[in-house]
Design a protein around this motif. Structure first.
Motif, mmCIF file in Angstrom:
data_model
loop_
_atom_site.group_PDB
_atom_site.id
_atom_site.type_symbol
_atom_site.label_atom_id
_atom_site.label_comp_id
_atom_site.label_asym_id
_atom_site.label_seq_id
_atom_site.Cartn_x
_atom_site.Cartn_y
_atom_site.Cartn_z
ATOM 1 N N TYR A 229 44.178 28.260 40.502
ATOM 2 C CA TYR A 229 43.426 28.538 41.717
ATOM 3 C C TYR A 229 42.603 27.289 42.042
ATOM 4 C CZ TYR A 229 44.561 33.423 40.790
ATOM 5 O OH TYR A 229 45.228 34.601 40.562
ATOM 6 N N PRO A 230 42.840 26.641 43.183
ATOM 7 C CA PRO A 230 42.105 25.404 43.476
ATOM 8 C C PRO A 230 40.606 25.628 43.607
ATOM 9 C CG PRO A 230 43.346 26.144 45.397
ATOM 10 C CD PRO A 230 43.786 26.989 44.250
ATOM 11 N N LYS A 231 40.218 26.835 44.000
ATOM 12 C CA LYS A 231 38.818 27.239 44.049
ATOM 13 C C LYS A 231 38.710 28.643 43.460
ATOM 14 C CE LYS A 231 37.510 23.649 46.606
ATOM 15 N NZ LYS A 231 36.473 22.670 46.221
ATOM 16 N N HIS A 232 37.532 28.996 42.987
ATOM 17 C CA HIS A 232 37.349 30.333 42.421
ATOM 18 C C HIS A 232 37.677 31.427 43.437
ATOM 19 C CE1 HIS A 232 34.866 28.095 39.461
ATOM 20 N NE2 HIS A 232 35.280 29.026 38.641
ATOM 21 N N TYR A 233 37.335 31.172 44.684
ATOM 22 C CA TYR A 233 37.490 32.206 45.705
ATOM 23 C C TYR A 233 38.910 32.268 46.265
ATOM 24 C CZ TYR A 233 36.948 28.166 48.831
ATOM 25 O OH TYR A 233 37.104 26.955 49.456
ATOM 26 N N TYR A 234 39.725 31.264 45.943
ATOM 27 C CA TYR A 234 41.055 31.214 46.547
ATOM 28 C C TYR A 234 41.916 32.332 45.970
ATOM 29 C CZ TYR A 234 44.899 28.982 49.025
ATOM 30 O OH TYR A 234 45.925 28.708 49.900
ATOM 31 N N PRO A 235 42.582 33.130 46.816
ATOM 32 C CA PRO A 235 43.268 34.328 46.317
ATOM 33 C C PRO A 235 44.646 34.090 45.713
ATOM 34 C CG PRO A 235 43.427 34.235 48.710
ATOM 35 C CD PRO A 235 42.568 33.075 48.289
ATOM 36 N N LYS A 374 36.023 43.031 23.308
ATOM 37 C CA LYS A 374 36.325 43.571 24.632
ATOM 38 C C LYS A 374 36.208 42.472 25.680
ATOM 39 C CE LYS A 374 36.962 46.962 27.651
ATOM 40 N NZ LYS A 374 38.201 47.745 27.719
ATOM 41 N N VAL A 375 37.223 42.323 26.500
ATOM 42 C CA VAL A 375 37.210 41.350 27.581
ATOM 43 C C VAL A 375 37.175 42.107 28.903
ATOM 44 C CG1 VAL A 375 38.376 39.386 28.630
ATOM 45 C CG2 VAL A 375 38.585 39.784 26.173
ATOM 46 N N LYS A 376 36.179 41.802 29.722
ATOM 47 C CA LYS A 376 36.035 42.494 30.999
ATOM 48 C C LYS A 376 36.334 41.551 32.162
ATOM 49 C CE LYS A 376 32.620 45.849 29.341
ATOM 50 N NZ LYS A 376 31.301 46.483 29.602
ATOM 51 N N ILE A 377 36.825 42.128 33.236
ATOM 52 C CA ILE A 377 37.194 41.364 34.429
ATOM 53 C C ILE A 377 35.929 40.991 35.205
ATOM 54 C CG2 ILE A 377 38.468 41.460 36.611
ATOM 55 C CD1 ILE A 377 40.295 43.560 35.246
ATOM 56 N N SER A 378 35.882 39.769 35.713
ATOM 57 C CA SER A 378 34.738 39.298 36.488
ATOM 58 C C SER A 378 34.722 39.925 37.883
ATOM 59 C CB SER A 378 34.790 37.773 36.621
ATOM 60 O OG SER A 378 33.917 37.339 37.644
ATOM 61 N N ILE A 379 33.667 40.664 38.187
ATOM 62 C CA ILE A 379 33.511 41.233 39.528
ATOM 63 C C ILE A 379 33.351 40.127 40.556
ATOM 64 C CG2 ILE A 379 31.936 42.552 41.004
ATOM 65 C CD1 ILE A 379 31.415 44.404 38.650
ATOM 66 N N ALA A 380 32.577 39.094 40.210
ATOM 67 C CA ALA A 380 32.320 38.006 41.153
ATOM 68 C C ALA A 380 33.613 37.330 41.579
ATOM 69 C CB ALA A 380 31.363 36.993 40.531
ATOM 70 N N ASP A 381 34.471 37.068 40.614
ATOM 71 C CA ASP A 381 35.739 36.396 40.904
ATOM 72 C C ASP A 381 36.622 37.269 41.800
ATOM 73 O OD1 ASP A 381 37.554 34.044 40.101
ATOM 74 O OD2 ASP A 381 38.801 35.772 39.634
ATOM 75 N N ARG A 382 36.744 38.557 41.452
ATOM 76 C CA ARG A 382 37.573 39.466 42.254
ATOM 77 C C ARG A 382 36.982 39.641 43.660
ATOM 78 N NH1 ARG A 382 41.192 42.933 39.357
ATOM 79 N NH2 ARG A 382 42.287 41.515 37.941
ATOM 80 N N ILE A 394 35.722 45.023 53.336
ATOM 81 C CA ILE A 394 36.646 45.442 52.274
ATOM 82 C C ILE A 394 36.159 44.934 50.927
ATOM 83 C CG2 ILE A 394 39.001 45.193 51.384
ATOM 84 C CD1 ILE A 394 39.970 45.097 54.263
ATOM 85 N N ALA A 395 35.621 43.703 50.920
ATOM 86 C CA ALA A 395 35.157 43.109 49.662
ATOM 87 C C ALA A 395 34.003 43.908 49.064
ATOM 88 C CB ALA A 395 34.740 41.661 49.882
ATOM 89 N N VAL A 396 33.050 44.317 49.895
ATOM 90 C CA VAL A 396 31.894 45.035 49.352
ATOM 91 C C VAL A 396 32.278 46.438 48.892
ATOM 92 C CG1 VAL A 396 30.992 46.081 51.482
ATOM 93 C CG2 VAL A 396 29.420 45.372 49.670
ATOM 94 N N SER A 397 33.239 47.070 49.576
ATOM 95 C CA SER A 397 33.676 48.399 49.129
ATOM 96 C C SER A 397 34.375 48.309 47.774
ATOM 97 C CB SER A 397 34.608 49.033 50.165
ATOM 98 O OG SER A 397 35.818 48.307 50.298
#
Length: 493
Positions: A229-235, A374-382, A394-397
């Protein structure tokens, strides 16, 4: 006799059932990683050299849906340092190199007389981490020149860098250390580094699918493409080769650039166990923490030490576990070896999945029936990926849903701040404001959340709102000079 046969049969049944149970647990571990988007590559797990789990996940070529297979080859990145260190130890075993002799003894033009071979192997030299720090000055003078690892000595002669500390005083990971070790191997052996590895490492270990990447020769067709992912926010993942990088450099051997497979790495692993490459005494030296000048063991951070080319993992009970990880753009690798029980875990991933080290550690735990991490998924990244692709509502929901699922997701306030700043720097100001706003609402007592939000509001032309944010930050941290200065500048505009 009949009773004996019965006992043997029962033991066989028990062993088969136990093996099947272990396989299922391992398959569940890696399948869960795949489902979470944290695995795209090959996995191999062995017990005393016998493969007990082997699988391929995801794609070697994502756009064309070409799957990873047993034949897939991967860049090893810094896992290759274990191979370089083995090559150096071979020269030590042949009495052609002494671990505690100065590097300058073998390479007289080297400008640092106090750095020893042991310092380079254990990352206690004080040299810079990467080539960019070595060549920064000379590139200004010769911007068109292409440099390789053999140029390091000459450049350090012309533009010596001050060491970060006295050799042996501290640990500081450095790729340059291992570039210099490759130069040493060439000088002492009289062979090119790639030829040396082929003859004395890959050959004896029967690693027929392993070789050094060389710009003069084409890579084999089975080498996976690398994605990140070139940026964290890139999907979406993109091919790493399409990410801009510096073209001032060619080959930098010693630190990485080995291409190999999980099968070949197991052969390397077993060659070490059976002392086919280096004797037991020297390997014991490599697998114990290096000692600093103050007589303390090297600590690499996070409950990990470093020996001679290997990290040493602490906190896994009485077993002695060594490992090395690797990272380059679009790839992560790990080899983990439980020396006490001859257990081996290898993960090669061509989509830069960041949890592979923890996954390897959890695989060791499964083999030994000990608790997993335990490994948890990053909410910020998703959240950021959904925000970028589908918008704020949609992102906030989705964020609300993820926050409710605390068994699988975690929220990192600094992580969200970092990603929001990334959006802001790339001029996605409205999206950055959304992310900063969420962080502020969730952490209203943190002054940094107000200054971050204020910075984004100011960039969006909302000066009065930005002032309010800085005022609130100052009320929470009244002695902070940086906040005061920023607020004063805003108010005086």
């Amino acid at each position: 006799m009949k009773r004996l046969f019965t006992l043997i049969a029962l033991a066989c049944i028990y062993n088969v059932a136990a093996a099947q149970g272990t396989y299922k647990k391992l398959d569940s571990l890696f399948s869960n990683q795949l489902d979470a988007g944290w695995l795209n590559g090959n996995v191999l797990i062995a017990d005393h050299g016998r493969v007990i789990y082997k699988n391929s996940f995801g794609y070697a070529d994502i756009p064309n849906k070409i799957p990873n297979t047993d034949k897939s080859a991967f860049f090893l990145a810094s896992v290759a340092k274990t191979i370089t260190s083995t090559a150096v130890l071979q020269l030590v075993q042949k009495r052609r190199v002494n671990l505690d002799s100065p590097y300058k003894k073998y390479i007289p033009e080297f400008p640092y007389p106090d750095i020893t071979i042991r310092n380079l192997l254990s990352h206690t030299s004080g040299l810079p981490r990467d080539k960019e720090e070595i060549f920064d000055t000379v590139l200004k003078v010769q911007p068109a020149k292409k440099f390789n690892f053999r140029d390091i000595i000459l450049v350090l002669q012309q533009y010596p860098k001050p060491l970060s500390f006295k050799p042996g005083d501290q640990f500081s990971y450095s790729n340059i250390n291992y570039n210099l070790l490759a130069v040493l191997i060439e000088k002492i052996s009289g062979m090119n580094f790639d030829a040396y590895l082929k003859k004395y490492i890959f050959g004896p270990a029967e690693m027929t699918g392993s070789y050094l990447c060389n710009p003069r020769t084409a890579q084999k067709a089975d080498v996976t493409k690398r994605y990140s992912y070139p940026k964290h926010y890139y999907p979406h993942l993109i091919q790493a080769d399409s990410i801009p990088n510096d073209t001032s450099y060619t080959i930098f051997w010693g630190q990485g650039n080995v291409i190999s497979t999980t099968t070949d790495l197991l052969k390397f692993d077993q060659a070490l166990y059976h002392n086919k490459l280096v004797n037991e005494q020297l390997l014991d030296e490599a697998f114990k923490p290096a000692i600093l000048n103050n007589k303390n063991e090297v600590v690499a951070g996070g409950g990990v030490s470093y020996g001679l080319g290997w990290f040493i993992l602490r906190g896994k009970g009485p077993d002695k576990i060594v490992f090395h990880t690797g990272y380059i753009e679009g790839l992560r690798s790990v080899i983990m070896r439980n020396l006490s029980k001859n257990q081996t875990v290898i993960i090669l991933d061509n989509a830069q999945s960041f949890t592979n080290f923890i996954t390897a550690s959890n695989a060791i735990s499964i083999l030994n029936n000990t608790p997993q991490e335990k490994v948890k998924i990053s909410i910020a990244d998703r959240y950021a990926k959904i925000l970028f692709e589908k918008g704020g509502d949609i992102a906030v929901s989705r964020l609300v849903q993820m926050q409710a699922d605390t068994s699988h997701f975690r929220y990192g306030v600094r992580e969200m701040d970092t990603i929001a700043n990334e959006l802001l720097a790339d001029s996605y100001t409205d999206k950055a404001i959304e992310a900063f706003k969420i962080n502020l609402i969730l952490h209203p007592g943190d002054p940094e959340m107000y200054t971050s939000f204020g910075k984004a509001l100011n960039k969006a032309g909302k000066r009065e709102e930005a002032i309010l944010m800085y005022q609130r930050a100052l009320s929470l941290k009244p002695d902070d000079k940086t906040i005061k200065d920023s607020l004063t500048k805003l108010e005086q505009r």
